[in-house]
Design an enzyme around this catalytic site. Structure first.
Site, PDB file in Angstrom:
ATOM      1  N   LYS A   1      12.506 -70.966 -13.955  1.00 56.97           N
ATOM      2  CA  LYS A   1      11.409 -71.938 -13.864  1.00 56.97           C
ATOM      3  C   LYS A   1      10.082 -71.251 -14.213  1.00 56.97           C
ATOM      4  O   LYS A   1       9.817 -70.145 -13.740  1.00 56.97           O
ATOM      5  CB  LYS A   1      11.335 -72.483 -12.431  1.00 56.97           C
ATOM      6  CG  LYS A   1      10.238 -73.511 -12.256  1.00 56.97           C
ATOM      7  CD  LYS A   1      10.010 -73.866 -10.795  1.00 56.97           C
ATOM      8  CE  LYS A   1       8.947 -72.998 -10.197  1.00 56.97           C
ATOM      9  NZ  LYS A   1       8.398 -73.455  -8.919  1.00 56.97           N
TER      10      LYS A   1
ATOM     11  N   LYS B   1       3.641 -69.137 -12.030  1.00 59.45           N
ATOM     12  CA  LYS B   1       2.719 -68.003 -11.966  1.00 59.45           C
ATOM     13  C   LYS B   1       3.317 -66.889 -11.117  1.00 59.45           C
ATOM     14  O   LYS B   1       3.129 -65.716 -11.398  1.00 59.45           O
ATOM     15  CB  LYS B   1       1.370 -68.375 -11.329  1.00 59.45           C
ATOM     16  CG  LYS B   1       1.019 -69.832 -11.428  1.00 59.45           C
ATOM     17  CD  LYS B   1      -0.252 -70.254 -10.788  1.00 59.45           C
ATOM     18  CE  LYS B   1       0.029 -71.514  -9.968  1.00 59.45           C
ATOM     19  NZ  LYS B   1      -0.850 -72.626 -10.201  1.00 59.45           N
TER      20      LYS B   1
ATOM     21  N   LYS C   1       9.949 -67.981  -2.328  1.00 57.51           N
ATOM     22  CA  LYS C   1       8.883 -66.997  -2.508  1.00 57.51           C
ATOM     23  C   LYS C   1       9.176 -65.706  -1.744  1.00 57.51           C
ATOM     24  O   LYS C   1       8.902 -64.615  -2.230  1.00 57.51           O
ATOM     25  CB  LYS C   1       7.533 -67.592  -2.101  1.00 57.51           C
ATOM     26  CG  LYS C   1       7.023 -68.545  -3.180  1.00 57.51           C
ATOM     27  CD  LYS C   1       5.670 -69.104  -2.888  1.00 57.51           C
ATOM     28  CE  LYS C   1       5.225 -69.989  -4.056  1.00 57.51           C
ATOM     29  NZ  LYS C   1       4.321 -71.035  -3.666  1.00 57.51           N
TER      30      LYS C   1
END
Ligand code: TYM
Length: 336
Positions: free
Chosen positions: A205, A208, A110
């Site tokens: 992948k 969101k 992230k």
């Protein structure tokens, strides 16, 4: 057998959430004592708009129900309604070496994608372990991206048991041989190998946070645009087409019945059909698969009071289990 899993309420649910997780949740509710929750505390690390967080939380509850979760069989609840999750988070966090969290893939991933890191995001696997260990789950059905988090929960359950439970043997983690199971049951992740990672419209992948999803409940036009816009290579109609790493192929595999899929595999390998043909079929399959759930969702959204009642009933049941476990934990560590 106890089953536990959750999904965050940090956006609209997508095909990855369904094939990686929710489909298994629905199948497993027949097989054991299942606890499924909406991880709205986890969502706080990325959703900081209160109205949106409430909306996503209701959406997630409605999605679970529309997709087949039966609240008379499984316990459905909102994570924040059970304060024991946050309590155990702290107690576990006090035992966990920082170096474990520094190697968390999902955190590193992230950050790499440009997400602003906060303490919540960094410590997220600890809250997830608390979610799992509070309910003494045997099985945690998840997609592959969550495997490492379940492994952390296993490791931390074992080290906690070693620290606080005299006679605990890590070689016999659930005390099946020596009758000393420890306080925390050591869980197993359950990952469907075929559906471990569903690809998104850009071939990465589906997630969101990558903005590449096909949402389960978006309007028809949005679904059509997303499916017809899936990224493909430049192979011509006559050319054989790669299956590995192809989002179109991956999604067809998720949605098409096995016999039909054998035909599509052959067609990819042989060539002769263009990507437009595959995408058109994908769109049909999407609607064949999800239109009944999409209609149920519309009905459920008309009665949010009923959804709220289901969540309140679930929270009461979850709290019974969680508070008994917290009592044991507090005694073990000296808080009681
Ligand atoms: P979340 O909300 O990101 O995703 C929910 C579930 O969907 C799966 N999933 C996928 N599976 C296959 N392919 C994909 N592209 C894909 N995208 C998502 C995820 O693996 C997950 O199973 N940390 C968790 C929520 C959570 C949890 C827990 C799960 C909090 N506490 C305790 C299990 C047990 C998460 O962020 O999932």
């Amino acid at each position: 057998m106890k089953i536990l899993s959750g999904v965050q309420s940090s956006g609209r649910l997508h095909l990855g959430n369904y094939f990686g997780a929710i489909r298994q949740f629905v199948q497993l509710q027949e097989k054991g004592d299942a606890f499924y929750f909406i991880a709205n505390l986890h969502s706080l690390t990325s959703v900081q708009d209160p109205k949106l967080l409430r909306e996503y939380t209701l959406e997630a509850a409605v999605a679970y129900l529309a997709l087949g979760l039966d609240p008379d069989r499984a316990t459905l609840f909102r994570q924040s309604d059970v304060p024991e999750h946050s309590e155990l988070f702290w107690i576990l966090g006090s035992q966990i070496p920082l170096s474990h969290l520094e190697r968390a893939h999902s955190y590193k991933d992230k950050i790499q994608k440009g997400l602003k890191p906060n303490f919540g995001l960094f410590s997220y696997p600890v809250l997830m372990a608390a979610d799992i260990l509070l309910y003494a789950a045997d099985l945690v059905p998840v997609g592959k991206d969550q495997r490492q988090h379940v492994e952390f929960a296993r490791d931390w359950a074992i080290s906690f048991n070693q620290l606080y439970c005299p006679g605990y043997d890590p070689a016999d983690p659930n005390g099946e041989k020596n009758g000393k199971p420890g306080i925390f049951r050591v869980p197993d992740a359950l990952i469907q190998p075929e559906m471990a990672t569903l690809l998104g419209v850009d071939g990465q992948k589906m997630s969101k946070s990558y903005n590449n999803t096909i949402d389960l409940f978006a309007p028809d036009k949005v679904i059509q645009k997303a499916i017809m816009g899936i990224k493909t290579d430049s192979a011509g109609i006559a050319d054989p087409k790669p299956t590995e790493g192809s989002a179109v192929y991956c999604l067809l595999k998720a949605l098409a019945p096995v016999e039909e899929m054998a035909k599509w595999t052959e067609s990819f390998e042989r060539g002769g059909e263009g990507y437009g043909v595959y995408k058109k079929r994908l769109l049909e399959l999407f609607h064949e698969t999800f239109d009944p759930a999409r209609a149920r969702r519309e009905e459920l959204l008309k009665d949010p009071g009923e959804v709220e009642r289901i969540l309140a009933k679930g929270a009461a049941k979850a709290r019974e289990v969680a508070s008994a476990q917290m009592d044991t934990v507090k005694r073990a560590v000296g808080l009681k």
